[in-house]
Design a protein around this motif. Sequence first.
Motif, PDB file in Angstrom:
ATOM      1  N   PHE A   1       0.826  -1.199   0.000  1.00  0.00           N
ATOM      2  CA  PHE A   1       0.000   0.000   0.000  1.00  0.00           C
ATOM      3  C   PHE A   1       0.865   1.256   0.000  1.00  0.00           C
ATOM      4  CE2 PHE A   1      -2.295   3.405   2.169  1.00  0.00           C
ATOM      5  CZ  PHE A   1      -3.484   3.435   1.468  1.00  0.00           C
ATOM      6  N   VAL A   2       1.807   1.319   0.922  1.00  0.00           N
ATOM      7  CA  VAL A   2       2.673   2.494   1.042  1.00  0.00           C
ATOM      8  C   VAL A   2       3.475   2.705  -0.242  1.00  0.00           C
ATOM      9  CG1 VAL A   2       4.656   3.469   2.292  1.00  0.00           C
ATOM     10  CG2 VAL A   2       2.764   2.419   3.561  1.00  0.00           C
ATOM     11  N   THR A   3       4.025   1.638  -0.787  1.00  0.00           N
ATOM     12  CA  THR A   3       4.793   1.735  -2.032  1.00  0.00           C
ATOM     13  C   THR A   3       3.922   2.253  -3.166  1.00  0.00           C
ATOM     14  OG1 THR A   3       6.251  -0.055  -1.341  1.00  0.00           O
ATOM     15  CG2 THR A   3       6.167   0.418  -3.693  1.00  0.00           C
ATOM     16  N   THR A   4       2.714   1.736  -3.280  1.00  0.00           N
ATOM     17  CA  THR A   4       1.801   2.160  -4.339  1.00  0.00           C
ATOM     18  C   THR A   4       1.445   3.634  -4.184  1.00  0.00           C
ATOM     19  OG1 THR A   4       0.888  -0.063  -4.554  1.00  0.00           O
ATOM     20  CG2 THR A   4      -0.448   1.739  -5.428  1.00  0.00           C
ATOM     21  N   VAL A   5       1.140   4.059  -2.961  1.00  0.00           N
ATOM     22  CA  VAL A   5       0.783   5.457  -2.736  1.00  0.00           C
ATOM     23  C   VAL A   5       1.968   6.366  -3.056  1.00  0.00           C
ATOM     24  CG1 VAL A   5       0.144   7.159  -0.970  1.00  0.00           C
ATOM     25  CG2 VAL A   5      -1.029   4.954  -1.049  1.00  0.00           C
TER      26      VAL A   5
ATOM     27  N   LYS B   1       1.144   3.758  -9.620  1.00  0.00           N
ATOM     28  CA  LYS B   1       0.965   2.394 -10.121  1.00  0.00           C
ATOM     29  C   LYS B   1       0.641   2.399 -11.607  1.00  0.00           C
ATOM     30  CE  LYS B   1      -0.464  -2.032  -9.225  1.00  0.00           C
ATOM     31  NZ  LYS B   1      -0.255  -3.054  -8.327  1.00  0.00           N
ATOM     32  N   ASN B   2       1.438   1.689 -12.356  1.00  0.00           N
ATOM     33  CA  ASN B   2       1.211   1.427 -13.784  1.00  0.00           C
ATOM     34  C   ASN B   2       0.904   2.674 -14.615  1.00  0.00           C
ATOM     35  OD1 ASN B   2       1.482  -1.325 -13.216  1.00  0.00           O
ATOM     36  ND2 ASN B   2      -0.714  -1.563 -12.869  1.00  0.00           N
ATOM     37  N   GLY B   3       1.422   3.803 -14.195  1.00  0.00           N
ATOM     38  CA  GLY B   3       1.171   5.024 -14.941  1.00  0.00           C
ATOM     39  C   GLY B   3      -0.260   5.523 -14.848  1.00  0.00           C
ATOM     40  N   LYS B   4      -1.097   4.838 -14.084  1.00  0.00           N
ATOM     41  CA  LYS B   4      -2.509   5.224 -13.950  1.00  0.00           C
ATOM     42  C   LYS B   4      -2.759   5.951 -12.630  1.00  0.00           C
ATOM     43  CE  LYS B   4      -3.886   1.531 -16.963  1.00  0.00           C
ATOM     44  NZ  LYS B   4      -4.301   0.167 -17.072  1.00  0.00           N
ATOM     45  N   MET B   5      -2.107   5.494 -11.563  1.00  0.00           N
ATOM     46  CA  MET B   5      -2.203   6.207 -10.293  1.00  0.00           C
ATOM     47  C   MET B   5      -0.942   7.052 -10.157  1.00  0.00           C
ATOM     48  SD  MET B   5      -2.603   4.881  -6.403  1.00  0.00           S
ATOM     49  CE  MET B   5      -2.141   5.963  -5.059  1.00  0.00           C
ATOM     50  N   PRO B   6      -1.108   8.346  -9.963  1.00  0.00           N
ATOM     51  CA  PRO B   6       0.074   9.193  -9.828  1.00  0.00           C
ATOM     52  C   PRO B   6       0.769   8.953  -8.489  1.00  0.00           C
ATOM     53  CG  PRO B   6      -1.908  10.483  -9.461  1.00  0.00           C
ATOM     54  CD  PRO B   6      -2.350   9.112  -9.879  1.00  0.00           C
ATOM     55  N   PRO B   7       2.061   9.223  -8.422  1.00  0.00           N
ATOM     56  CA  PRO B   7       2.768   9.097  -7.147  1.00  0.00           C
ATOM     57  C   PRO B   7       2.379  10.234  -6.190  1.00  0.00           C
ATOM     58  CG  PRO B   7       4.246   9.919  -8.847  1.00  0.00           C
ATOM     59  CD  PRO B   7       2.942   9.606  -9.514  1.00  0.00           C
ATOM     60  N   TRP B   8       2.206   9.877  -4.934  1.00  0.00           N
ATOM     61  CA  TRP B   8       1.833  10.849  -3.910  1.00  0.00           C
ATOM     62  C   TRP B   8       2.933  11.038  -2.871  1.00  0.00           C
ATOM     63  CZ3 TRP B   8      -2.731  13.664  -3.606  1.00  0.00           C
ATOM     64  CH2 TRP B   8      -3.672  13.376  -4.595  1.00  0.00           C
ATOM     65  N   GLY B   9       4.099  10.428  -3.104  1.00  0.00           N
ATOM     66  CA  GLY B   9       5.190  10.479  -2.129  1.00  0.00           C
ATOM     67  C   GLY B   9       5.686  11.872  -1.807  1.00  0.00           C
TER      68      GLY B   9
END
Length: 118
Positions: free
Chosen positions: A81-85, A89-97
């Motif tokens: 979860f943390v890594t994905t956020v 993910k896959n160019g569809k979810m933007p990074p929020w880091g």
Amino acid sequence: MTKRVSKWTAAHFAAVAVMAIAQLTTPSAAQQPGAGGDQAQVDQGKVTYAQKCSHCHGPNMINSGTITPDLRGFPDDRTRFVTTVKQGKNGKMPPWGDILSEQEIADIWAFVSSRRNP
């Protein structure tokens, strides 16, 4: 002697009754919110989720008609979860880091975990 035994028996039964009531009114670890988060953290995660995540993932963690997954079914995998956020993910979810703090991500995880489908 009988009076002493009766007082001991009454005290013993009272203690057992108190323990039984405590077990009925105290949620087990599996029922407690956040799977490691307390209720305040779950509540804060709900607020942060509504502000930052609900526009894509939906107010109830599901947004039919989009590519976003039903977050109520997200695996019990905090690292994933943390890594994905953080990384997207896959160019569809933007990074929020760079947008969300570690605490905000932890709060959102507590909220998502509290809503997980069994």
